[in-house]
Scaffold this active site. Sequence first.
Site, PDB file in Angstrom:
ATOM      1  CD1 TRP A 118      24.745  53.932  47.069  1.00 30.31           C
ATOM      2  CD2 TRP A 118      24.527  56.116  46.442  1.00 30.31           C
ATOM      3  NE1 TRP A 118      23.436  54.103  46.364  1.00 30.31           N
ATOM      4  CE2 TRP A 118      23.409  55.506  46.064  1.00 30.31           C
ATOM      5  CE3 TRP A 118      24.803  57.371  45.876  1.00 30.31           C
ATOM      6  CZ2 TRP A 118      22.360  56.184  45.064  1.00 30.31           C
ATOM      7  CZ3 TRP A 118      24.011  58.133  45.281  1.00 30.31           C
ATOM      8  CH2 TRP A 118      22.712  57.487  44.719  1.00 30.31           C
TER       9      TRP A 118
ATOM     10  CG  ASP B 272      38.575  50.010  46.667  1.00 29.16           C
ATOM     11  OD1 ASP B 272      39.031  51.215  47.057  1.00 29.16           O
ATOM     12  OD2 ASP B 272      37.616  49.786  46.527  1.00 29.16           O
TER      13      ASP B 272
ATOM     14  CE1 TYR C 286      29.282  58.081  49.397  1.00 28.70           C
ATOM     15  CE2 TYR C 286      27.705  59.289  47.792  1.00 28.70           C
ATOM     16  CZ  TYR C 286      28.049  59.062  49.098  1.00 28.70           C
ATOM     17  OH  TYR C 286      27.349  59.664  50.177  1.00 28.70           O
ATOM     18  NE  ARG C 287      34.255  51.087  42.747  1.00 26.17           N
ATOM     19  CZ  ARG C 287      34.734  50.428  43.652  1.00 26.17           C
ATOM     20  NH1 ARG C 287      35.643  50.577  44.537  1.00 26.17           N
ATOM     21  NH2 ARG C 287      34.178  49.021  43.670  1.00 26.17           N
TER      22      ARG C 287
HETATM   23  C1  LIG Z   1      39.437  58.461  46.489  1.00 30.47           C
HETATM   24  C2  LIG Z   1      38.255  58.108  47.377  1.00 30.47           C
HETATM   25  C3  LIG Z   1      37.253  57.229  46.712  1.00 30.47           C
HETATM   26  C4  LIG Z   1      35.990  56.702  47.534  1.00 30.47           C
HETATM   27  N1  LIG Z   1      35.468  55.892  46.828  1.00 30.47           N
HETATM   28  C5  LIG Z   1      34.270  55.611  47.637  1.00 30.47           C
HETATM   29  C6  LIG Z   1      33.238  54.649  47.092  1.00 30.47           C
HETATM   30  O1  LIG Z   1      33.355  54.109  45.861  1.00 30.47           O
HETATM   31  N2  LIG Z   1      32.362  54.538  47.946  1.00 30.47           N
HETATM   32  C7  LIG Z   1      32.085  54.992  49.152  1.00 30.47           C
HETATM   33  O2  LIG Z   1      31.054  54.492  49.722  1.00 30.47           O
HETATM   34  N3  LIG Z   1      33.029  55.842  49.647  1.00 30.47           N
HETATM   35  C8  LIG Z   1      33.902  56.131  48.982  1.00 30.47           C
HETATM   36  N4  LIG Z   1      34.823  56.980  49.735  1.00 30.47           N
HETATM   37  C9  LIG Z   1      34.827  57.285  50.967  1.00 30.47           C
HETATM   38  C10 LIG Z   1      33.748  58.116  51.141  1.00 30.47           C
HETATM   39  O3  LIG Z   1      33.903  59.612  50.345  1.00 30.47           O
HETATM   40  C11 LIG Z   1      33.545  58.976  52.408  1.00 30.47           C
HETATM   41  O4  LIG Z   1      33.573  58.007  53.441  1.00 30.47           O
HETATM   42  C12 LIG Z   1      32.648  59.896  52.675  1.00 30.47           C
HETATM   43  O5  LIG Z   1      32.606  60.744  53.883  1.00 30.47           O
HETATM   44  C13 LIG Z   1      31.217  59.670  52.112  1.00 30.47           C
HETATM   45  O6  LIG Z   1      30.571  60.896  52.419  1.00 30.47           O
HETATM   46  P1  LIG Z   1      28.982  60.954  53.090  1.00 30.47           P
HETATM   47  O7  LIG Z   1      29.383  60.670  54.754  1.00 30.47           O
HETATM   48  O8  LIG Z   1      28.282  62.081  52.652  1.00 30.47           O
HETATM   49  O9  LIG Z   1      28.450  59.599  52.579  1.00 30.47           O
HETATM   50  C14 LIG Z   1      36.220  57.345  48.794  1.00 30.47           C
HETATM   51  C15 LIG Z   1      36.991  58.179  49.455  1.00 30.47           C
HETATM   52  C16 LIG Z   1      38.094  58.338  48.817  1.00 30.47           C
HETATM   53  C17 LIG Z   1      39.133  59.694  49.305  1.00 30.47           C
END
Ligand SMILES: Cc1cc2nc3c(=O)[nH]c(=O)nc-3n(C[C@H](O)[C@H](O)[C@H](O)COP(=O)(O)O)c2cc1C
Length: 522
Positions: A185, A309, A171-172
């Site tokens: 998140w 994004d 999550y950025r």
């Molecule tokens: C480079 C990159 C940046 C991301 N940024 C975000 C973000 O800012 N917020 C978010 O909710 N998911 C973001 N994601 C997607 C999540 O990392 C992805 O949905 C992940 O499965 C979340 O983990 P969780 O299932 O444990 O919540 C990003 C993915 C990538 C590859």
Amino acid sequence: MRDLRDFIQLLREKGQLAVIDAPVDPVLEITEIADRVVKAGGPALLFTNPKGSSFPVLINQFGSDERMCLAVRASSYDEVGARIQTLTAFEPPAGAWEKVKALGKLKDLAGVQPRTVKSGPCQEVVKTGADIDLGALPVLQCWPLDAGRFITLPLVFTKHPATGKRNVGMYRLQVYDRDTTGMHWHIHKDGAEHYRVAAEQADGAAQAGAAAAPGTGAASATVAAAGTAATGRMEVAVAIGTDPVITYAATAPLPGPIDEMTFAGFLRQEAVDMVRCKTVDLEVPADAEFVLEGYVDLAEARREGPFGDHTGYYSLADDYPVLHLTALTHRKDAIYSTTIVGQAPMEDAYLGKATERIFLPLLRLTLPEVVDMDLPKEGGFHNCAIISVNKRYPMQARKVIHAVWGTGQMQFTKSVVIVDGDVDVHDYAQVAWRVFNNVDWQRDVTIVEGPLDVLDHSSPHPVRGGKIGIDATRKWPAEGHDREWPADVEMSAHVKARVDELWPSLGLGEPGRTPGFAHSGA
Ligand SMILES: Cc1cc2nc3c(=O)[nH]c(=O)nc-3n(C[C@H](O)[C@H](O)[C@H](O)COP(=O)(O)O)c2cc1C
Ligand SMILES: [Mn+2]
């Protein structure tokens, strides 16, 4: 390969790394360079002199099929998929021998559980209190209209406040000042769920999960009913720069209870070493380059974004929790690892491709009719899914469409296209041919409403909106198609074989190679 620097060394040996010593600004300039390089299929980039920081910047580490496969320890995406399949080939052991084999498999998994070690290089330098300064890191401002600098490749560690289970998500983090960042998140993600549970525990505000009032921004629901009595904090740790398979695991759409660190250990066939944080009750990969330790305040929200994004658009500004740092630890000569997203193809296209391949066998566990799946990067992976199925009963394509909308993070899929099992879903021309010709646009389309990814900007409302399912399979009488369904126009096999024999005598050159000669590509 234990850590990021082992990966950098591997990339160097394979000629997959370019080292840039010229001073370059992390504000916009690194983006423009990385964007050109990733779109040209170029190497990973190590900037040794980013302006304003003494830490080097690594970007584009995942930016090719070869590097992505190296990261997940495979020679091809399908090899990882096959390894995942060994996990799912779960037949009840019939005899003693089968039992031994099943135990063997269990041992494999036990052997890749993360283990706690006493110390780790990620804590060679420990900064607390007034010594914490995120300004020392070469954090990028990625795009001109971004709200500021964003940490774009962070692994966010939290613990479920009730079960204690770990979650790691990417999550950025928008850098607000020396020791605070945003915590982006999305409401659908596991980190946000931990936050909601913590808020519920803090003040018993059972409405926390459903707190978003009609018409409020998407993220309002990630903040426990702003203005309610929630008090308290939830601890968070963030690792930046790890073994790339650990970084990948943080992006993988695993079901909530599955520990991303076990998954990483399985992929690399070696347990991940974890070390206790200095100021919070969490563990982080011992070999990380940087670690941020801190907490989110359960009642606090702050404007986050906009940010250029991965949809190719700026995600809109909204309110999100705030991460307050209690420690910043790092290796002595730490390397800052980052990425940029924007108009595809970008580095995350390769992370997405790996996920498409790795999760296909898991999807097939519940949807065995699925032959293959393609998630076009132009759709940011969740705006379109093309899926081929072997249809055995009427309306089975519709069943798969609805199942996709009910499966983990695939729930966000705005358009699902189903084709027959003999169609190559990765060949968009073939898919277009089937869709444009097979679909009756009144009968074969399903339009529904449901949850949408936070990043969607097309719907009039945040996080919910319309989705379409298109059944482009050949239709049966039992599906209400009483007319005959025509056969594909194809040459018979024996004539093809005969012409193969004749070909050298025809003076037409290599089949398929004759300039300007229309051919089937066979
Ligand atoms: C480079 C990159 C940046 C991301 N940024 C975000 C973000 O800012 N917020 C978010 O909710 N998911 C973001 N994601 C997607 C999540 O990392 C992805 O949905 C992940 O499965 C979340 O983990 P969780 O299932 O444990 O919540 C990003 C993915 C990538 C590859
Ligand atoms: Mn998770």
